[in-house]
Write an enzyme that holds these catalytic residues in place. Structure first.
Site, PDB file in Angstrom:
ATOM      1  N   GLN A 150      23.050  29.418 -10.965  1.00 21.49           N
ATOM      2  CA  GLN A 150      23.429  29.011  -9.616  1.00 21.49           C
ATOM      3  C   GLN A 150      24.420  29.982  -8.979  1.00 21.49           C
ATOM      4  O   GLN A 150      24.271  30.366  -7.811  1.00 21.49           O
ATOM      5  CB  GLN A 150      24.025  27.602  -9.642  1.00 21.49           C
TER       6      GLN A 150
ATOM      7  N   CYS B 175      19.721  23.147  -0.449  1.00 17.84           N
ATOM      8  CA  CYS B 175      19.093  24.059  -1.415  1.00 17.84           C
ATOM      9  C   CYS B 175      19.018  23.343  -2.756  1.00 17.84           C
ATOM     10  O   CYS B 175      19.908  22.566  -3.124  1.00 17.84           O
ATOM     11  CB  CYS B 175      19.867  25.367  -1.524  1.00 17.84           C
TER      12      CYS B 175
ATOM     13  N   SER C 199      30.658  24.217  -4.337  1.00 13.46           N
ATOM     14  CA  SER C 199      30.706  22.756  -4.294  1.00 13.46           C
ATOM     15  C   SER C 199      31.416  22.222  -5.527  1.00 13.46           C
ATOM     16  O   SER C 199      31.363  22.808  -6.605  1.00 13.46           O
ATOM     17  CB  SER C 199      29.298  22.186  -4.205  1.00 13.46           C
TER      18      SER C 199
ATOM     19  N   HIS D 193      30.064  17.144  -4.703  1.00 18.58           N
ATOM     20  CA  HIS D 193      28.595  17.242  -4.755  1.00 18.58           C
ATOM     21  C   HIS D 193      28.061  16.581  -6.029  1.00 18.58           C
ATOM     22  O   HIS D 193      27.614  17.263  -6.949  1.00 18.58           O
ATOM     23  CB  HIS D 193      28.211  18.713  -4.702  1.00 18.58           C
TER      24      HIS D 193
ATOM     25  N   CYS E 220      19.263  19.410  -6.650  1.00 18.94           N
ATOM     26  CA  CYS E 220      20.268  18.958  -5.675  1.00 18.94           C
ATOM     27  C   CYS E 220      19.654  18.234  -4.491  1.00 18.94           C
ATOM     28  O   CYS E 220      20.368  17.558  -3.744  1.00 18.94           O
ATOM     29  CB  CYS E 220      21.084  20.145  -5.166  1.00 18.94           C
TER      30      CYS E 220
ATOM     31  N   ARG F  78      41.731  18.738  -0.630  1.00 19.67           N
ATOM     32  CA  ARG F  78      42.935  19.451  -1.062  1.00 19.67           C
ATOM     33  C   ARG F  78      43.341  20.439   0.019  1.00 19.67           C
ATOM     34  O   ARG F  78      42.490  20.921   0.793  1.00 19.67           O
ATOM     35  CB  ARG F  78      42.670  20.195  -2.375  1.00 19.67           C
TER      36      ARG F  78
END
Length: 411
Positions: free
Chosen positions: A186, A397, A266, A367, A126, A241
């Site tokens: 994750q 991270c 994300s 993301h 990421c 949203r």
């Protein structure tokens, strides 16, 4: 988190206690005023696509097309001749299918411009887009380049996360793999971070509402307009949203017995970003006004058992390199991979959630893995100008138990 029906949880582990548990995280002392040399890397400008939902408006676009789109827009906006670009460094995580075979090079060739600039595609999970900027800036600082483009792309609709490891992550490990990896990878890492900082479900839900609320306000006020390049009829981020605490509290957790839901994680997204970096001397010669200069950069490993504590580990050494203190920071962007990550960072470094990610983050905006670092850096630089701030910290991270961190200073 005032205004969202949320209060700080009593009995949570203090920042001092978290710092005691993890050696090397120390407060830093302020340094001297910077002096920009001719090879100091400066950020001239940055653009990105709106981030699209998985299967949404951008899903039909090839990653090469998305990346070409932002590169062309960047060249047009800055007026830089393509032949002046020395190197291009791009971030992309899932390098498979039409994101494979050096997608950065393919995007540049697709422009039809001078083919001489060298192109590299990197994977720091990421943190790929952020590390692309680090390397593009380092080339300038080392005198190996005068003009670079740092960029990133991810079409998670076309190349889903993990599709480059069809047999699963376990297939990459040796039989004597020494680490206690979180279950659920994750999401399991996010739960371990929540355990570490003693974060409850309500605190995470509150943060999910906060991210969406902030992003909606920032979008309405046009705070993303300067960085946005419309594509496929999309002019704003597609993941926005409505969010209300009572609705979020009823969502099921992703992991059984966990606290994170789809609304506090994300969003899986498609998008691309690109930034122009030059040496300070080149910016002067071309009469370009930089947004900021890169004062310090770090990519550090974090404890694999925790997986996602990278920003907690990377922040202190980055501040130390920059010669600034945590209280000197005007803008802080901690990527919202999961709600527990920025909240744990706040506990660690004594900042309030109200002080960071003031325009929302990946929970609301999306993301696209390789493009996020670019979005964070260019937005932080623009926030410094909008708020008349001086210093910004960006930290992400990264999968594989790492953290990227950057300190920018406004110019």
């Amino acid at each position: 988190m005032a205004g969202h029906g949320c209060t700080r949880r009593s009995g949570a582990v203090s920042g001092a206690e978290l710092r005691r548990r993890h050696s090397g995280r120390l407060w830093v002392t302020p340094g001297a005023k910077p002096v920009l040399g001719p090879s100091t890397p400066v950020l001239i400008d940055g653009v990105r696509t709106p981030f699209g939902r998985r299967g949404g408006a951008l899903s039909a676009w090839k990653p090469v097309g998305l990346l070409r789109h932002v590169i062309e827009a960047l060249l047009t906006r800055t007026g830089i001749s393509p032949s002046m670009v020395d190197q291009i460094v791009g971030g992309c995580v899932t390098q498979v299918g039409d994101q494979g075979l050096n997608v950065t090079r393919n995007a540049w060739l697709a422009t039809g411009h001078d083919p001489s600039p060298g192109c590299t595609t990197i994977d720091a999970s990421c943190g790929s887009g952020q590390q692309a900027a680090h390397l593009a800036a380092a080339l300038i600082a080392a005198g190996a380049a005068q003009v670079t483009i740092a960029c990133g792309v991810e079409s998670m609709s076309r190349a889903p996360a993990g599709s480059n490891v069809p047999a699963g992550i376990a297939s990459l490990k040796l039989d004597d793999h020494p680490w206690d990896d979180p279950r659920g990878v994750q999401f399991g890492g996010a739960e371990r971070v929540a355990d570490l900082a003693q974060l409850g479900r309500r605190e995470l839900d509150c943060y999910g509402v906060l991210s969406q609320t902030r992003a909606a306000v920032a979008t309405e006020q046009g705070r993303f307009r300067a960085e946005m390049v419309p594509v496929a009829g999309l002019t704003v981020d597609e993941g926005l949203r409505p969010a209300a605490l009572d609705l979020l509290s009823r969502l099921p957790p992703v992991l059984r017995g966990g606290r994170h839901t789809a609304a506090t994680s994300s969003q899986v997204s498609d998008g691309a970003s690109a930034m122009l970096w030059t040496s300070y001397r080149m910016a002067q010669l071309l009469r370009l006004q930089p947004l900021a200069w890169l004062r310090a950069q770090v990519l550090r490993g974090s404890p694999p058992a925790e997986l996602l504590t990278g920003p907690l580990v990377a922040t202190a050494p980055c501040l130390r390199k920059a010669g600034v203190r945590i209280e000197d920071l005007d803008i802080v962007e901690i990527n919202e991979a999961f709600a527990s990550v920025p909240l744990a960072w706040c506990r660690e470094y004594g900042r309030s959630p109200e002080e960071i990610n003031v325009d929302g983050g990946a929970i609301a905006l999306g993301h696209p893995l390789g493009a996020t670092g670019g979005r964070l850096l260019m937005h932080a630089a623009r926030q410094l100008h909008r708020t008349d701030g001086e210093l910004a910290l960006v930290s992400v991270c990264c999968g594989g138990a790492m953290g990227a961190a950057t300190v920018l200073q406004r110019l």
